[in-house]
Design an enzyme around this catalytic site. Structure first.
Site, PDB file in Angstrom:
ATOM      1  N   LYS A  72       2.058   7.020  -1.141  1.00 35.99           N
ATOM      2  CA  LYS A  72       3.378   7.406  -1.437  1.00 35.99           C
ATOM      3  C   LYS A  72       3.740   7.079  -3.077  1.00 35.99           C
ATOM      4  CE  LYS A  72       6.571   4.749   0.717  1.00 35.99           C
ATOM      5  NZ  LYS A  72       5.331   3.992   0.834  1.00 35.99           N
ATOM      6  N   THR A  74       1.391   6.844  -5.512  1.00 37.08           N
ATOM      7  CA  THR A  74       0.439   7.877  -6.008  1.00 37.08           C
ATOM      8  C   THR A  74       1.300   9.166  -6.459  1.00 37.08           C
ATOM      9  OG1 THR A  74      -1.377   6.773  -5.369  1.00 37.08           O
ATOM     10  CG2 THR A  74      -1.637   8.918  -6.208  1.00 37.08           C
ATOM     11  N   ARG A  95       8.724  -0.491  -7.588  1.00 37.78           N
ATOM     12  CA  ARG A  95       8.640  -1.625  -7.442  1.00 37.78           C
ATOM     13  C   ARG A  95       7.444  -2.431  -7.976  1.00 37.78           C
ATOM     14  NH1 ARG A  95       8.274  -1.957  -1.230  1.00 37.78           N
ATOM     15  NH2 ARG A  95       6.955  -0.089  -1.668  1.00 37.78           N
ATOM     16  N   LYS A 106      -4.309  -4.797   1.193  1.00 40.28           N
ATOM     17  CA  LYS A 106      -4.193  -3.688   0.418  1.00 40.28           C
ATOM     18  C   LYS A 106      -4.704  -3.548  -1.128  1.00 40.28           C
ATOM     19  CE  LYS A 106      -0.173  -0.795  -0.382  1.00 40.28           C
ATOM     20  NZ  LYS A 106       1.383  -0.902  -0.526  1.00 40.28           N
ATOM     21  N   ALA A 274       9.772  -3.587   2.671  1.00 33.60           N
ATOM     22  CA  ALA A 274      10.498  -2.826   3.520  1.00 33.60           C
ATOM     23  C   ALA A 274      10.536  -3.091   4.851  1.00 33.60           C
ATOM     24  CB  ALA A 274      10.061  -1.299   3.245  1.00 33.60           C
ATOM     25  N   PHE A 302       6.917   1.977   2.707  1.00 34.62           N
ATOM     26  CA  PHE A 302       6.722   2.277   4.083  1.00 34.62           C
ATOM     27  C   PHE A 302       7.332   3.643   4.362  1.00 34.62           C
ATOM     28  CE2 PHE A 302       6.116  -2.433   4.672  1.00 34.62           C
ATOM     29  CZ  PHE A 302       4.587  -2.547   4.751  1.00 34.62           C
ATOM     30  N   PHE A 383      -7.104  16.102   1.084  1.00 39.10           N
ATOM     31  CA  PHE A 383      -8.310  15.277   0.779  1.00 39.10           C
ATOM     32  C   PHE A 383      -9.365  16.486   1.104  1.00 39.10           C
ATOM     33  CE2 PHE A 383      -5.782  11.888   1.774  1.00 39.10           C
ATOM     34  CZ  PHE A 383      -6.503  10.704   1.273  1.00 39.10           C
ATOM     35  N   TRP A 411      -3.828  12.363  -6.958  1.00 35.57           N
ATOM     36  CA  TRP A 411      -4.767  11.458  -6.956  1.00 35.57           C
ATOM     37  C   TRP A 411      -5.989  11.976  -8.002  1.00 35.57           C
ATOM     38  CZ3 TRP A 411      -9.994  10.396  -6.164  1.00 35.57           C
ATOM     39  CH2 TRP A 411     -10.456   9.246  -6.011  1.00 35.57           C
TER      40      TRP A 411
END
Length: 558
Positions: A72, A74, A95, A106, A274, A302, A383, A411
């Site tokens: 998200k 990215t 954020r 993470k 969140a 999220f 992907f 990405w």
């Protein structure tokens, strides 16, 4: 093929001096407070002194998260860079990452691949000190509260009914439940206590929803820290702590300005979780970004049932914001996980698993279109293992809802991989008029608001309010908090309050265990399931892989 890590990509980027980024963002140098060469704070007076109309506001949200990842942040950054590449005047509002996830599961949280905000290491670690200031203000209030009790307790605070916790910006399960004040009368009053992670502190929510220093001070004053022996609320203002807390936070309230890898101005400021808070960057940063660009791309944490719901029902309500378009991010891999596949099974084509999992995406999309009545596009992060048949399946299903699907390769390609998404977002903003509405009105009772979110957004049958929570709701409504929006704390892994219920579950009820007010933030917090406001570290924390060499170059940070 050997891929570079996110931090290697970030460190190889030649950043522009922050004054050049400020110029791109139309921010005069008189408003800039530099933090080294590549970071700055922007003075709040900019908002009062600019006459520019607000740009278009684009919200990026996602399907229900899985261990496969959705991308998200990215996508948010790559979309902003894509808009810039097609000639738009754009800003991004994000954020700040918490140290807890950075050192926990993470790793870094400043985007990924060729769609990142930089300086990546600074943003993920101490940045400009905002979170330290929030922690200091939180703990000053805790210290003044316990000191008041120690010095005679003229307000009659019941030590068993203190609701204010201390905080630290680190995952540390050992601090969830503690007993302090031990060692005799000179060392305080013994009582049960505990720590929240800083991003779960009400101070974080207050900072992110304040629109001026005056508003910040008022909100801090309104914070309820506990109750008296007579069951009356005690506020921060009654302890005379709000002035000193505002002094600690006056610089933290100023939005931070940095840049993407492609030199797009990025306002990175505030960071409530969140699942346990409202999950959006600060109102000040969003409003500043809207003034400085014709398009502003922002993100909510999220899945759309958490971050987007709170962005729309809480932040937009309080700050009088209206999004012009919404992007829902999905991956084939994550949807197949929602269809029941294990993480090690995601690399092969499986249309039946995709068919079982895609209702999750469709429910999120339907909520944006039919509950909030906003124009929407689905961005599929592609992907290498995704097949054409799988992509075509998603496109066809979304088309049935009247929503376009765009492939995103940000990405791997940065802004170039976001150009198609950028064009669709511009089309939505220019051609499709939304009719934005909230999922509930202010006039509903607290229980009715919770039920509205559960039925309309989560797709559940209703709510089950535990006896203790019923008493808490009654007390809050007696105290005059019935008109507040609700901030529902629940698992991020399911539409329901059960993390095992993947996809788009039906026929469930949500159990309301506890209800409390964040009077400074201006919302009622509803706790469902087992929600931890202080996470723990995993068996192998990300921190074990992070290092720094003799030249100060950090490695392993994602």
């Amino acid at each position: 093929m050997q891929y570079k890590t996110d931090i290697e990509i970030a460190q190889s980027c030649k950043m522009k001096p922050i004054m050049e980024i400020a110029s791109i963002a139309h921010v005069d140098e008189k408003y800039i407070e530099q933090y080294g060469k590549y970071k700055a704070k922007v003075d709040l007076s900019l908002l009062k002194e600019t006459n520019k109309e607000d740009g278009k506001l684009i919200l990026v949200t996602a399907i229900t998260p899985t261990p496969a990842g959705e991308g998200k942040t990215t996508t948010t950054i790559g979309l902003a860079d894509g808009l810039k590449r097609i000639g738009k005047d754009v800003t991004v509002a994000l954020r700040e990452p918490s140290l807890g996830p950075v050192f926990g599961v993470k790793g870094g949280a400043a985007g990924g691949g060729y769609a990142q905000v930089v300086p990546m290491e600074d943003i993920n670690l101490h940045f400009t000190g905002d979170f330290h200031a929030i922690g200091a203000a939180n703990n000053l209030l805790a210290a003044m509260l316990d000191n008041h009790i120690q010095q005679g307790n003229s307000l009659g605070i019941d030590p068993r009914r203190i609701t204010w916790k201390r905080c630290v910006d680190m995952n540390d399960r050992q601090l969830r439940f503690i007993v302090d004040g031990m060692g005799g009368t000179a060392n305080g009053t013994p009582r049960e206590d505990g720590f929240d992670i800083t991003v779960a502190s009400e101070i974080m929510a207050v900072l992110c929803l304040s629109d001026s220093i005056t508003d910040l001070k008022r909100r801090l004053s309104d914070i309820i820290v506990g109750y008296t022996y007579a069951n009356e609320p005690v506020t921060c203002g009654q302890l005379n702590a709000h002035g000193a807390m505002t002094a600690l936070l006056k610089d933290a309230l100023k939005p931070n300005l940095v840049q993407t890898l492609e030199g797009t101005p990025a306002f990175v400021h505030g960071g409530p979780f969140a699942n346990i808070a409202h999950g959006c960057n600060s109102v000040m940063a969003t409003k500043m970004a809207l003034k400085m660009g014709d398009y502003t791309v922002t993100e909510a944490g999220f899945g759309a049932d958490l971050g987007a719901e709170k962005f729309l029902d809480i932040k937009c309500r309080m700050a009088n914001l209206t999004p012009d378009a919404v992007v829902v991010v999905a991956t084939v891999r994550a949807l197949k996980m929602h269809g029941g596949l294990a993480k090690n099974e995601l690399g092969t084509e499986d249309l039946s698993a995709l068919e079982r999992g895609i209702p999750n995406l469709l429910r999120h999309v339907s909520n944006i279109k039919n509950v909030y009545k906003l124009p929407c596009v689905v961005a599929v992060n592609r992907f290498p293992t995704d097949t054409d048949k799988e992509i075509e399946f998603i496109i066809a299903k979304c088309r049935e809802l009247g929503v376009n699907t765009v492939l995103s390769t940000v990405w791997a390609e940065g802004g170039k991989g976001g150009e198609a998404l950028a064009r669709e977002v511009v089309r939505l903003c220019e051609e499709e008029q939304g009719d934005f509405s909230f999922s509930y009105s202010d006039e509903l009772s607290i229980a009715e608001k919770i039920e509205a979110v559960v039925k309309k957004v989560y797709g559940g049958d209703g709510i089950n309010i535990m006896p203790n929570a019923k008493k808490q709701i009654q007390k809050l409504e007696e105290l005059g908090f019935g008109k507040c929006p609700v901030c529902i704390a629940k698992t991020q892994y399911s539409f329901s309050d059960d993390p095992q219920k993947l996809g788009a579950p039906e026929g469930f009820t949500v159990t309301v265990k506890n209800v409390k007010v964040s009077a400074g933030a201006g919302f009622v917090v509803v706790l469902t399931g087992d929600i931890l406001t202080m996470p723990g570290l995993p068996k192998v924390p990300a921190a074990e892989k992070i290092d720094v060499d003799e030249n100060g170059v950090i490695s392993g940070l994602f």
